[in-house]
Design an enzyme around this catalytic site. Structure first.
Site, PDB file in Angstrom:
ATOM      1  N   GLY A   1       0.147   5.747   2.688  1.00 49.91           N
ATOM      2  CA  GLY A   1       0.233   7.205   2.597  1.00 49.91           C
ATOM      3  C   GLY A   1      -0.439   7.703   1.321  1.00 49.91           C
ATOM      4  O   GLY A   1      -1.230   8.653   1.345  1.00 49.91           O
ATOM      5  N   HIS A   2      -0.130   7.039   0.188  1.00 48.07           N
ATOM      6  CA  HIS A   2      -0.776   7.438  -1.072  1.00 48.07           C
ATOM      7  C   HIS A   2      -2.294   7.217  -0.995  1.00 48.07           C
ATOM      8  O   HIS A   2      -3.076   8.039  -1.460  1.00 48.07           O
ATOM      9  CB  HIS A   2      -0.241   6.602  -2.238  1.00 48.07           C
TER      10      HIS A   2
END
Ligand code: PAF
Length: 282
Positions: free
Chosen positions: A36-37
């Site tokens: 996600g990051h």
């Protein structure tokens, strides 16, 4: 890629880039990075010549009974991950750099109303900690754009509100939620799940998506949909914190004609508190 810990090192590097006219995109994180990051870093790369990722486990957004001490600190692994997609600089400050007057004398930035419910109600003080540290990070890095994930839907709205209200010269950009193959939203806290809980965890997104479909199909009995969903999640072993259908723009209670909704949920599964949401345009 450069890793810096102090304001002086950061200032020197930023000054050099600005001299060349480079724009700066920033991805604030607490580390323990996942896909996600990394998708936010990729998105940031599309917006600016330079990408800064901050890694700081912010004490002021944890309450006393939360997992601040245990929160994984994995700078070496995070640095490896940030080679691809490449960040130009990792800013990993200590508490003194972020709060030079000490935590007791630190200035707090507080956004009213939109922080009152949902995660704001379950985690008192949490959003004050988030806005205060994000404002500090913006002041230090002065990015042209900053990137936050949609999984933390309320958080990105709160940060957007703060930035607009204070006229901060930074564009707030929200990146889509990245999911495991079975639909579970990526989160640092998924690692608190046991194997059985992990197998069960995708039910949260299944229930959210089901409500999204019901709304698309014309249902508008929001409260009924909410209580049906809480019952489904409770039957599946979740302890539901909130499950709510709201106006996507400001989290207020929608009327029947509202055409941009968000379905928000937080629920405990064992030691993990999972949050997720789906935005529905009807
Ligand atoms: O979403 C997070 O990881 C944190 O709340 C943030 C925005 C980095 C502030 O500490």
């Amino acid at each position: 890629m450069i890793v810096v810990h102090t304001k002086k090192e950061l200032d020197e590097q930023l000054a050099e880039w600005r001299q060349h006219g480079d724009h700066i995109a920033m991805v604030p994180t607490m580390g323990n990075l996942h896909a996600g990051h990394l998708s936010l870093v990729e998105l940031a790369r599309e917006h600016a010549e330079r990408v800064v990722v901050s890694i700081f486990v912010n004490p002021t957004q944890f309450s006393e009974d939360e997992d601040f001490e245990e929160y994984p600190r994995t700078l070496e692994r995070d640095t490896r991950l940030l080679k691809r997609p490449a960040a130009d600089l990792i800013f990993a400050p200590d508490v003194e750099t972020m709060y030079p007057f000490g935590l007791k004398d630190a200035t707090t930035i507080s956004v009213p109303r939109i922080t009152e419910n949902f995660c704001g109600a379950s985690r008192p003080g949490h959003f004050d900690g988030v806005t205060s540290v994000v404002a500090r990070l913006f002041a230090l890095v002065q990015p042209d754009a900053a990137f936050f994930g949609q999984k933390d839907y309320q958080q990105q709205l709160v940060i957007r509100h703060m930035s607009q209200d204070l006229n901060l010269p930074v564009a707030i950009i929200t990146g889509e939620t990245i999911r495991e193959e079975d639909g579970l939203a990526m989160s640092s806290r998924n690692q608190y799940l046991t194997d059985d809980e992990r197998a069960n965890a995708p039910v949260l997104y299944q229930v959210l998506s089901g409500v999204g479909e019901e709304l698309q199909n014309g249902r508008r009995d929001y409260e009924e949909l909410e209580s049906e969903s809480v019952a489904k999640l409770t039957d599946a072993g979740f302890a539901v914190d909130y499950f709510s259908i709201r106006r996507a723009q400001n989290l207020e209670i929608p009327d029947r004609d509202c055409d941009e909704l968000v379905v928000l949920a937080a629920a405990h599964l064992g030691d993990a508190r999972l949050i997720d949401n789906t935005v529905v345009t009807v």
